[in-house]
Design a protein around this motif. Structure first.
Motif, PDB file in Angstrom:
ATOM      1  N   PRO A  81       0.831  -1.194   0.000  1.00  0.00           N
ATOM      2  CA  PRO A  81       0.000   0.000   0.000  1.00  0.00           C
ATOM      3  C   PRO A  81       0.874   1.255   0.000  1.00  0.00           C
ATOM      4  CG  PRO A  81      -0.339  -1.306   2.006  1.00  0.00           C
ATOM      5  CD  PRO A  81       0.639  -2.029   1.151  1.00  0.00           C
ATOM      6  N   THR A  82       0.450   2.265  -0.745  1.00  0.00           N
ATOM      7  CA  THR A  82       1.219   3.500  -0.809  1.00  0.00           C
ATOM      8  C   THR A  82       1.079   4.253   0.500  1.00  0.00           C
ATOM      9  OG1 THR A  82      -0.667   4.612  -1.804  1.00  0.00           O
ATOM     10  CG2 THR A  82       1.002   3.744  -3.296  1.00  0.00           C
ATOM     11  N   GLY A  83       2.107   5.000   0.836  1.00  0.00           N
ATOM     12  CA  GLY A  83       2.086   5.756   2.076  1.00  0.00           C
ATOM     13  C   GLY A  83       2.601   4.974   3.261  1.00  0.00           C
ATOM     14  N   ALA A  84       2.699   3.658   3.134  1.00  0.00           N
ATOM     15  CA  ALA A  84       3.213   2.849   4.234  1.00  0.00           C
ATOM     16  C   ALA A  84       4.732   2.852   4.184  1.00  0.00           C
ATOM     17  CB  ALA A  84       2.695   1.421   4.127  1.00  0.00           C
ATOM     18  N   THR A  85       5.368   3.073   5.298  1.00  0.00           N
ATOM     19  CA  THR A  85       6.819   3.055   5.362  1.00  0.00           C
ATOM     20  C   THR A  85       7.246   1.725   5.956  1.00  0.00           C
ATOM     21  OG1 THR A  85       6.813   5.420   5.761  1.00  0.00           O
ATOM     22  CG2 THR A  85       8.844   4.245   6.256  1.00  0.00           C
ATOM     23  N   PRO A  86       7.891   0.899   5.158  1.00  0.00           N
ATOM     24  CA  PRO A  86       8.315  -0.387   5.699  1.00  0.00           C
ATOM     25  C   PRO A  86       9.356  -0.192   6.797  1.00  0.00           C
ATOM     26  CG  PRO A  86       8.725  -0.248   3.316  1.00  0.00           C
ATOM     27  CD  PRO A  86       8.213   1.067   3.773  1.00  0.00           C
ATOM     28  N   ALA A  87       9.381  -1.101   7.738  1.00  0.00           N
ATOM     29  CA  ALA A  87      10.322  -1.017   8.856  1.00  0.00           C
ATOM     30  C   ALA A  87      11.762  -1.063   8.362  1.00  0.00           C
ATOM     31  CB  ALA A  87      10.060  -2.147   9.835  1.00  0.00           C
ATOM     32  N   VAL A  88      12.017  -1.765   7.282  1.00  0.00           N
ATOM     33  CA  VAL A  88      13.369  -1.876   6.753  1.00  0.00           C
ATOM     34  C   VAL A  88      13.872  -0.509   6.320  1.00  0.00           C
ATOM     35  CG1 VAL A  88      14.770  -2.907   4.945  1.00  0.00           C
ATOM     36  CG2 VAL A  88      12.998  -4.249   6.055  1.00  0.00           C
ATOM     37  N   THR A  89      13.041   0.269   5.668  1.00  0.00           N
ATOM     38  CA  THR A  89      13.443   1.598   5.235  1.00  0.00           C
ATOM     39  C   THR A  89      13.752   2.459   6.449  1.00  0.00           C
ATOM     40  OG1 THR A  89      12.027   1.408   3.319  1.00  0.00           O
ATOM     41  CG2 THR A  89      12.738   3.619   3.900  1.00  0.00           C
ATOM     42  N   ALA A  90      12.944   2.383   7.481  1.00  0.00           N
ATOM     43  CA  ALA A  90      13.178   3.175   8.680  1.00  0.00           C
ATOM     44  C   ALA A  90      14.498   2.778   9.331  1.00  0.00           C
ATOM     45  CB  ALA A  90      12.023   3.002   9.652  1.00  0.00           C
ATOM     46  N   LEU A  91      14.802   1.503   9.386  1.00  0.00           N
ATOM     47  CA  LEU A  91      16.059   1.050   9.974  1.00  0.00           C
ATOM     48  C   LEU A  91      17.254   1.463   9.123  1.00  0.00           C
ATOM     49  CD1 LEU A  91      15.111  -2.516  11.224  1.00  0.00           C
ATOM     50  CD2 LEU A  91      15.473  -0.470  12.590  1.00  0.00           C
ATOM     51  N   ALA A  92      17.088   1.451   7.821  1.00  0.00           N
ATOM     52  CA  ALA A  92      18.182   1.813   6.927  1.00  0.00           C
ATOM     53  C   ALA A  92      18.544   3.283   7.053  1.00  0.00           C
ATOM     54  CB  ALA A  92      17.808   1.489   5.487  1.00  0.00           C
ATOM     55  N   SER A  93      17.614   4.118   7.470  1.00  0.00           N
ATOM     56  CA  SER A  93      17.881   5.556   7.572  1.00  0.00           C
ATOM     57  C   SER A  93      18.563   5.930   8.889  1.00  0.00           C
ATOM     58  CB  SER A  93      16.584   6.344   7.412  1.00  0.00           C
ATOM     59  OG  SER A  93      15.731   6.058   8.505  1.00  0.00           O
ATOM     60  N   ILE A  94      18.686   5.003   9.806  1.00  0.00           N
ATOM     61  CA  ILE A  94      19.319   5.288  11.096  1.00  0.00           C
ATOM     62  C   ILE A  94      20.830   5.382  10.901  1.00  0.00           C
ATOM     63  CG2 ILE A  94      19.778   4.400  13.402  1.00  0.00           C
ATOM     64  CD1 ILE A  94      17.060   3.035  13.299  1.00  0.00           C
ATOM     65  N   ARG A  95      21.403   6.440  11.429  1.00  0.00           N
ATOM     66  CA  ARG A  95      22.841   6.650  11.359  1.00  0.00           C
ATOM     67  C   ARG A  95      23.404   6.697  12.775  1.00  0.00           C
ATOM     68  NH1 ARG A  95      22.683   4.951   6.896  1.00  0.00           N
ATOM     69  NH2 ARG A  95      22.141   6.200   5.110  1.00  0.00           N
ATOM     70  N   PRO A  96      24.656   6.270  12.955  1.00  0.00           N
ATOM     71  CA  PRO A  96      25.234   6.339  14.295  1.00  0.00           C
ATOM     72  C   PRO A  96      25.427   7.788  14.723  1.00  0.00           C
ATOM     73  CG  PRO A  96      26.812   5.430  12.711  1.00  0.00           C
ATOM     74  CD  PRO A  96      25.522   5.647  11.997  1.00  0.00           C
ATOM     75  N   SER A  97      25.321   8.026  16.000  1.00  0.00           N
ATOM     76  CA  SER A  97      25.522   9.385  16.497  1.00  0.00           C
ATOM     77  C   SER A  97      26.999   9.732  16.428  1.00  0.00           C
ATOM     78  CB  SER A  97      25.013   9.509  17.932  1.00  0.00           C
ATOM     79  OG  SER A  97      25.789   8.671  18.771  1.00  0.00           O
ATOM     80  N   ARG A  98      27.250  11.024  16.407  1.00  0.00           N
ATOM     81  CA  ARG A  98      28.646  11.457  16.409  1.00  0.00           C
ATOM     82  C   ARG A  98      29.225  11.202  17.784  1.00  0.00           C
ATOM     83  NH1 ARG A  98      28.609  17.190  13.180  1.00  0.00           N
ATOM     84  NH2 ARG A  98      27.700  16.361  11.271  1.00  0.00           N
ATOM     85  N   GLY A  99      30.429  10.709  17.794  1.00  0.00           N
ATOM     86  CA  GLY A  99      31.079  10.454  19.077  1.00  0.00           C
ATOM     87  C   GLY A  99      31.473  11.752  19.767  1.00  0.00           C
ATOM     88  N   ARG A 100      31.816  11.657  21.009  1.00  0.00           N
ATOM     89  CA  ARG A 100      32.243  12.832  21.759  1.00  0.00           C
ATOM     90  C   ARG A 100      33.614  13.280  21.268  1.00  0.00           C
ATOM     91  NH1 ARG A 100      31.397  10.484  27.635  1.00  0.00           N
ATOM     92  NH2 ARG A 100      29.510   9.387  27.122  1.00  0.00           N
ATOM     93  N   LYS A 101      33.804  14.547  21.277  1.00  0.00           N
ATOM     94  CA  LYS A 101      35.115  15.056  20.913  1.00  0.00           C
ATOM     95  C   LYS A 101      36.073  14.729  22.031  1.00  0.00           C
ATOM     96  CE  LYS A 101      33.660  18.825  17.991  1.00  0.00           C
ATOM     97  NZ  LYS A 101      33.744  20.257  17.709  1.00  0.00           N
ATOM     98  N   ARG A 102      37.251  14.335  21.643  1.00  0.00           N
ATOM     99  CA  ARG A 102      38.249  14.027  22.644  1.00  0.00           C
ATOM    100  C   ARG A 102      38.793  15.330  23.238  1.00  0.00           C
ATOM    101  NH1 ARG A 102      42.211   9.311  20.522  1.00  0.00           N
ATOM    102  NH2 ARG A 102      40.616   7.885  19.821  1.00  0.00           N
ATOM    103  N   SER A 103      38.998  15.282  24.470  1.00  0.00           N
ATOM    104  CA  SER A 103      39.615  16.460  25.071  1.00  0.00           C
ATOM    105  C   SER A 103      41.132  16.374  24.891  1.00  0.00           C
ATOM    106  CB  SER A 103      39.265  16.553  26.562  1.00  0.00           C
ATOM    107  OG  SER A 103      39.869  15.456  27.250  1.00  0.00           O
ATOM    108  N   ALA A 104      41.782  17.464  25.021  1.00  0.00           N
ATOM    109  CA  ALA A 104      43.228  17.503  24.827  1.00  0.00           C
ATOM    110  C   ALA A 104      43.928  16.617  25.832  1.00  0.00           C
ATOM    111  CB  ALA A 104      43.737  18.943  24.926  1.00  0.00           C
ATOM    112  N   VAL A 105      43.400  16.517  27.049  1.00  0.00           N
ATOM    113  CA  VAL A 105      44.027  15.703  28.088  1.00  0.00           C
ATOM    114  C   VAL A 105      43.904  14.219  27.745  1.00  0.00           C
ATOM    115  CG1 VAL A 105      43.915  15.077  30.538  1.00  0.00           C
ATOM    116  CG2 VAL A 105      43.512  17.434  29.826  1.00  0.00           C
ATOM    117  N   ALA A 106      42.718  13.768  27.251  1.00  0.00           N
ATOM    118  CA  ALA A 106      42.510  12.370  26.911  1.00  0.00           C
ATOM    119  C   ALA A 106      43.325  11.965  25.709  1.00  0.00           C
ATOM    120  CB  ALA A 106      41.031  12.111  26.667  1.00  0.00           C
ATOM    121  N   ALA A 107      43.536  12.871  24.761  1.00  0.00           N
ATOM    122  CA  ALA A 107      44.267  12.555  23.561  1.00  0.00           C
ATOM    123  C   ALA A 107      45.761  12.377  23.835  1.00  0.00           C
ATOM    124  CB  ALA A 107      44.075  13.656  22.518  1.00  0.00           C
TER     125      ALA A 107
END
Length: 109
Positions: A81-107
């Protein structure tokens, strides 16, 4: 009223699991594992299959690619049916979050 409307056998010839598996060229275990979803006869613990039931099993387990259906002008599966968003498409659009920036001390640490 016929209790077995799918059966067109003049003389019913019943096949055991082993005989049915041999005729269908499958393993006995395939039939045993799916028996609740397959046409069959059951008397007590005995299971048997007639020719019509074997034909129905063969039809049920046949897979026909879409291009073959197109060649034979057979209707294929209904479109989604048109207008339905399959779960696969929704999962495929998920991107990992950006990691935390390293601080100068940790680096340097």
């Amino acid at each position: 009223m016929n209790a077995r409307p799918h059966c067109r056998c003049d003389t019913v010839r019943n096949y055991s699991y082993d005989e049915a598996a041999e005729k269908l060229r499958c393993k006995r275990r395939f039939l045993e594992d799916r028996i609740s979803d397959l046409p069959h006869q059951k008397r007590g613990e005995s299971v048997s299959f007639c020719e019509c039931e074997l034909a129905l099993i063969q039809i049920k387990t046949s897979r026909v690619p879409a291009w073959v259906l197109e060649l034979t002008d057979q209707p294929g599966p209904a479109p989604a049916p048109t207008g339905a968003t399959p779960a696969v498409t929704a999962l495929a659009s998920i991107r990992p979050s950006r990691g935390r920036k390293r601080s100068a001390v940790a680096a340097t640490g």
